[in-house]
Design an enzyme around this catalytic site. Structure first.
Site, PDB file in Angstrom:
ATOM      1  N   GLY A 146       0.352  15.292  43.027  1.00 23.40           N
ATOM      2  CA  GLY A 146      -0.448  16.582  43.343  1.00 23.40           C
ATOM      3  C   GLY A 146      -0.132  17.025  44.833  1.00 23.40           C
ATOM      4  N   SER A 165       4.494  14.966  41.356  1.00 20.24           N
ATOM      5  CA  SER A 165       5.234  16.357  41.725  1.00 20.24           C
ATOM      6  C   SER A 165       6.610  16.406  40.978  1.00 20.24           C
ATOM      7  CB  SER A 165       5.285  16.683  43.203  1.00 20.24           C
ATOM      8  OG  SER A 165       3.980  16.206  43.936  1.00 20.24           O
ATOM      9  N   LYS A 169      -4.700  16.012  32.673  1.00 21.18           N
ATOM     10  CA  LYS A 169      -5.943  15.723  33.497  1.00 21.18           C
ATOM     11  C   LYS A 169      -7.306  16.298  33.075  1.00 21.18           C
ATOM     12  CE  LYS A 169      -2.571  14.358  37.073  1.00 21.18           C
ATOM     13  NZ  LYS A 169      -2.534  14.158  38.489  1.00 21.18           N
ATOM     14  N   HIS A 210      -4.036   5.020  35.070  1.00 20.98           N
ATOM     15  CA  HIS A 210      -3.921   6.445  36.203  1.00 20.98           C
ATOM     16  C   HIS A 210      -4.541   6.078  37.602  1.00 20.98           C
ATOM     17  CE1 HIS A 210      -3.266  10.001  37.919  1.00 20.98           C
ATOM     18  NE2 HIS A 210      -2.225  10.425  37.253  1.00 20.98           N
ATOM     19  N   ASN A 244       0.518  15.161  31.489  1.00 17.22           N
ATOM     20  CA  ASN A 244      -0.863  14.763  31.793  1.00 17.22           C
ATOM     21  C   ASN A 244      -1.628  15.893  32.360  1.00 17.22           C
ATOM     22  OD1 ASN A 244      -3.231  13.357  32.323  1.00 17.22           O
ATOM     23  ND2 ASN A 244      -2.550  11.970  34.025  1.00 17.22           N
ATOM     24  N   GLU A 301      -5.798   7.853  39.652  1.00 20.82           N
ATOM     25  CA  GLU A 301      -7.131   8.688  39.482  1.00 20.82           C
ATOM     26  C   GLU A 301      -8.427   7.889  38.899  1.00 20.82           C
ATOM     27  OE1 GLU A 301      -5.627  12.433  38.264  1.00 20.82           O
ATOM     28  OE2 GLU A 301      -4.432  12.766  40.014  1.00 20.82           O
ATOM     29  N   GLU A 305       3.894   5.860  39.332  1.00 20.63           N
ATOM     30  CA  GLU A 305       3.449   7.108  40.009  1.00 20.63           C
ATOM     31  C   GLU A 305       2.858   6.696  41.462  1.00 20.63           C
ATOM     32  OE1 GLU A 305       2.022  10.326  37.016  1.00 20.63           O
ATOM     33  OE2 GLU A 305       0.546   9.125  37.287  1.00 20.63           O
TER      34      GLU A 305
END
Ligand code: 13P
Length: 273
Positions: free
Chosen positions: A192, A232, A29, A111, A27, A113, A186
């Site tokens: 991250g 990660s 992003k 996701h 991904n 985010e 996730e």
């Protein structure tokens, strides 16, 4: 149990054990900052040995069209979002019809985010995501469907995490078709941050998710559906995570922008061979 049903059960069992082909996604992003860097990133994807592992990558919306026909190893260009209305007066949106026109067959949704963790507002929730998944399936595309819990829930323990996974999965249990859906688990606190779930914690959560799917969808679906770990993941931790029986692949953020991405694909290919 009729003989037919018994046979189907056995086949599903073996299908699940033998044929849960690993799958690794990158991904990107909202990266890279310049189109001039795309060829280098696509080269990382093309360096992956896809003989024993499905590979996909998620360019930013502006870069999808450029990347859509650049892979040489079957890796799937997979947009990071779509709408549930198709084309029309939907400013800023992306339609699966446009994706199909580019020759794409898969899209990622859900996701964290885009579920509010990004900080502005929840752009997707469990119900809108279920509507999107149905739309994607009706359009004949496949879907990477992301789920995961924030740190505040993880701190309460596995039971609380699985209760949250049940909440996130409830609107889509009936849509879980292993041939058109990959689940990406996730944990938000691992994204991250450099803090990866331990292989034991990740395995326990993946197993718990699979058990939920067995209970609320079917045992066959649970056995065959692929569940990726994301947060990660990198070349160093991929071998130990890959050794866990219920981890079928990775959704990789930061490390998918680096040459080490191919090592993650190699690690899970080796572990599941
Ligand atoms: P990182 O691998 O950078 O933690 O990101 C994971 C992720 O969110 C992939 O979708």
């Amino acid at each position: 149990l009729s003989p037919q049903r018994w046979l189907v059960g056995v086949l599903h069992l073996f299908y699940g054990i033998i044929a849960r082909r690993p799958v690794v996604g990158g991904n990107w992003k909202c990266n890279p900052d310049s189109m001039s860097k795309l060829d280098g990133l696509i080269a990382n994807i093309n360096d992956c040995d896809t003989s024993q592992c499905d590979v996909y990558f998620c360019p930013s919306p502006l870069h999808v069209a450029y990347c859509s026909d650049k892979t040489t190893n079957g890796a799937k260009c997979t947009p990071q979002n779509c709408n549930f209305t198709g084309c029309g007066a939907y400013t800023g949106e992306m339609a699966v019809e446009q994706m199909k026109d580019l020759g794409l067959s898969q899209v990622l949704i859900g996701h964290s985010e885009r579920r509010g963790e990004f900080g502005i507002f929840p752009m997707d929730d469990n119900n809108s995501l279920a509507t999107k998944l149905k739309y994607i399936q009706d359009a004949g595309m496949s879907c990477v469907y992301c789920i995961g819990e924030p740190l505040s829930i993880r701190e309460k323990g596995l039971e609380a995490v699985l209760a949250e996974m049940h909440v996130q999965l409830t609107p889509i249990y009936s849509l879980l078709d292993p041939s058109s859906v990959v689940i990406a688990y996730e944990p938000v606190w691992a994204i991250g941050t450099g803090v990866t779930a331990t292989p034991e914690d990740a395995q326990a959560t993946h197993k718990g998710i699979r058990d939920l799917i067995a209970k609320h969808a079917s045992a066959e679906t649970a056995e065959a559906i692929r569940i990726q770990y994301g947060g990660s993941a990198n070349a160093a931790n991929a071998p130990d995570l890959s050794a866990q029986p219920d981890i079928d692949g990775f959704l990789v953020g930061g490390a998918s922008l680096k040459p080490e991405f191919k090592e993650i694909v190699a690690a899970i290919s080796k572990a599941k061979a």
